[in-house]
Design an enzyme around this catalytic site. Structure first.
Site, mmCIF file in Angstrom:
data_model
loop_
_atom_site.group_PDB
_atom_site.id
_atom_site.type_symbol
_atom_site.label_atom_id
_atom_site.label_comp_id
_atom_site.label_asym_id
_atom_site.label_seq_id
_atom_site.Cartn_x
_atom_site.Cartn_y
_atom_site.Cartn_z
ATOM 1 N N ARG A 36 -42.888 -2.783 -22.407
ATOM 2 C CA ARG A 36 -43.005 -1.570 -21.589
ATOM 3 C C ARG A 36 -44.425 -1.026 -21.578
ATOM 4 O O ARG A 36 -44.862 -0.439 -20.597
ATOM 5 C CB ARG A 36 -42.044 -0.501 -22.103
ATOM 6 C CG ARG A 36 -40.616 -0.853 -21.769
ATOM 7 C CD ARG A 36 -39.685 0.242 -22.174
ATOM 8 N NE ARG A 36 -38.356 -0.034 -21.659
ATOM 9 C CZ ARG A 36 -37.241 0.486 -22.152
ATOM 10 N NH1 ARG A 36 -37.298 1.320 -23.166
ATOM 11 N NH2 ARG A 36 -36.087 0.175 -21.632
ATOM 12 N N LYS A 197 -17.107 -2.826 -15.616
ATOM 13 C CA LYS A 197 -16.127 -1.980 -14.921
ATOM 14 C C LYS A 197 -16.485 -1.700 -13.472
ATOM 15 O O LYS A 197 -17.649 -1.481 -13.157
ATOM 16 C CB LYS A 197 -16.045 -0.631 -15.635
ATOM 17 C CG LYS A 197 -15.484 -0.718 -17.024
ATOM 18 C CD LYS A 197 -15.416 0.678 -17.557
ATOM 19 C CE LYS A 197 -14.819 0.745 -18.935
ATOM 20 N NZ LYS A 197 -14.988 2.114 -19.469
ATOM 21 N N GLY A 347 -31.469 -3.625 -17.109
ATOM 22 C CA GLY A 347 -30.402 -3.648 -18.102
ATOM 23 C C GLY A 347 -29.990 -5.053 -18.511
ATOM 24 O O GLY A 347 -30.827 -5.899 -18.806
ATOM 25 N N GLY A 370 -30.531 2.284 -16.067
ATOM 26 C CA GLY A 370 -29.838 3.406 -15.422
ATOM 27 C C GLY A 370 -30.498 3.810 -14.115
ATOM 28 O O GLY A 370 -29.830 4.073 -13.111
#
Ligand code: AMP
Length: 390
Positions: A36, A197, A347, A370
């Site tokens: 990062r 999900k 992610g 996110g």
């Protein structure tokens, strides 16, 4: 992109306050992965080349109430200093008289790292008095922390109300490539969604379906669609509460939606479980789907043929277990060989392309998990909305 970047304003000899994402993994007070930090180097280098003085701010982890050395950015400042081969001064805090004095004394080309913004609860509350104190340190605000742009915090949103606010190059790149997925995609455009999900990704499914030519759905999400179609998924992860939504989506998506036709199943949720390959209509009692099967991978290959743009978010199997990672890795390799513009939505999918050894062959791997998901939902991120338009 319609947001101004650091190149669109004059920063020569100015004091630049830059929000970076130095939320890096640490062990024994050392940075264990500086990815990062490296991702922000092009903007940092550009600012320094303009003879500006640079004040960096970031959050690190989730400190609970006040200053805590475990969550200090000192190690990140040291790692940056090594990478840019010049000193990086460390501030004792991110606001207050001592920090103001340090910021004021900075000379062109000098770098000051502020301490963790989350040492102040005002950061996450987007307290405007606190944001004003941050803004008072500089003349210009640059946001290069795409991974935090979905949060309206003082360092990502509030501060932009008090200073000319522009994006850094990492932010610009993220907006450009993820922007293609939801704005003006090249066709044929194939979107791929996996993960556990449906309920977490309903909005993404709907946004992508309205833009893409085919939507491949794999992973745990696909189970609920297959169950809604009448397959007996046995012990697989199925979201009963989303069955109706899955039916509605299938009804309006026609032949756009590509679901698995076979699966690698397991007799328990375990890395060492017994496994076999079966068609999705023939899952025996006591078994569960943990990966897609070879016929499904063939189907994916056919679907991806000739694609100009491929956007992928979420693994299509439990890739954390080597026995059930092949589907996800094979898909990663297909993307690498596709010749299409390939955009990986952060992610788990980012870590999957890395584990498959093909991260470098992707056009863009998002640094924000996110944030990329919210972006793909078609939402405007507060940290982006706050920047000046071109
Ligand atoms: P998400 O955070 O929704 O993107 O979900 C990522 C997780 O989905 C990963 O940890 C995978 O292990 C999990 N996953 C993928 N396929 C399946 C599956 N067939 N059954 C259960 N979990 C799965």
């Amino acid at each position: 992109m319609n947001k101004k970047t650091v190149k669109d304003i004059d920063i020569r000899n100015k004091r630049v306050l830059m929000r970076v994402d130095f939320n890096v993994p640490m062990a024994d007070d050392k940075v264990t992965d500086d990815k990062r930090i490296r991702a922000s180097l092009p903007t940092i280098q550009y600012v320094l080349d303009q003879d500006a003085s640079l004040i960096l701010m970031s959050h690190l982890g989730r400190p609970k109430g006040g200053s805590d050395p475990t969550f200090s950015l000192r190690a990140a400042a040291e790692a940056l200093s090594t990478l840019i081969n010049r000193p990086v001064k460390m501030a004792p805090d991110c606001v207050g008289p001592e920090v103001e004095a340090m910021a004021k004394e900075l000379k062109p080309g000098e770098v000051l790292m502020l301490e963790n913004t989350r040492f102040h609860p005002e950061e996450e509350k987007n307290d405007l008095e606190f944001a004003k104190q941050l803004a008072a340190l500089a003349d210009v605000y640059v946001n290069d922390a795409f991974g935090s742009a979905h949060r309206a915090h003082a360092s990502t949103e509030g501060v932009a109300r008090f200073l000319p606010a522009v994006s850094g190059f990492l932010m610009e790149q993220e907006l450009e490539y993820l922007g293609r997925a939801v704005a003006n995609p090249e066709h044929p455009y194939i979107a791929i969604l996996g993960g556990a999900k449906i309920s977490d990704k309903i909005l993404v499914v709907e946004t992508l379906l309205s833009k893409c030519d085919k939507l491949i759905v794999g992973g745990g999400m696909a189970n609920t669609f297959l169950a809604a179609k009448g397959c007996n998924m046995q012990d697989s992860l199925v979201e009963e509460s989303s069955l109706e939504t899955a039916k509605e989506i299938m009804a309006k998506s026609g032949d756009k939606l590509i679901l698995p036709v076979d699966a690698v199943i397991a007799d328990k949720f375990d890395a060492e479980a017994n496994s076999q390959v079966v068609d999705v209509e023939a899952i025996p009692a006591g078994w569960r789907v943990l990966d897609v099967g070879p016929k499904t991978l063939e189907l994916y290959k056919e679907t991806l043929k000739g694609a100009k743009l491929i956007v992928w978010n979420g693994p299509i199997g439990v890739f954390e277990f080597p026995k059930f990672a092949e589907g996800t890795f094979a898909l990663a390799r297909m993307l690498a060989e596709s010749g299409a513009v390939t955009v990986i939505g952060g992610g788990d999918s980012a870590s999957a392309v890395k584990k498959a050894g093909v991260a470098k062959q992707m056009t863009h791997v998002s640094t924000g998990g996110g944030a990329s998901l919210e972006f793909l939902e078609g939402k405007e991120l507060p940290g982006v909305a706050a920047l000046m338009d071109k």
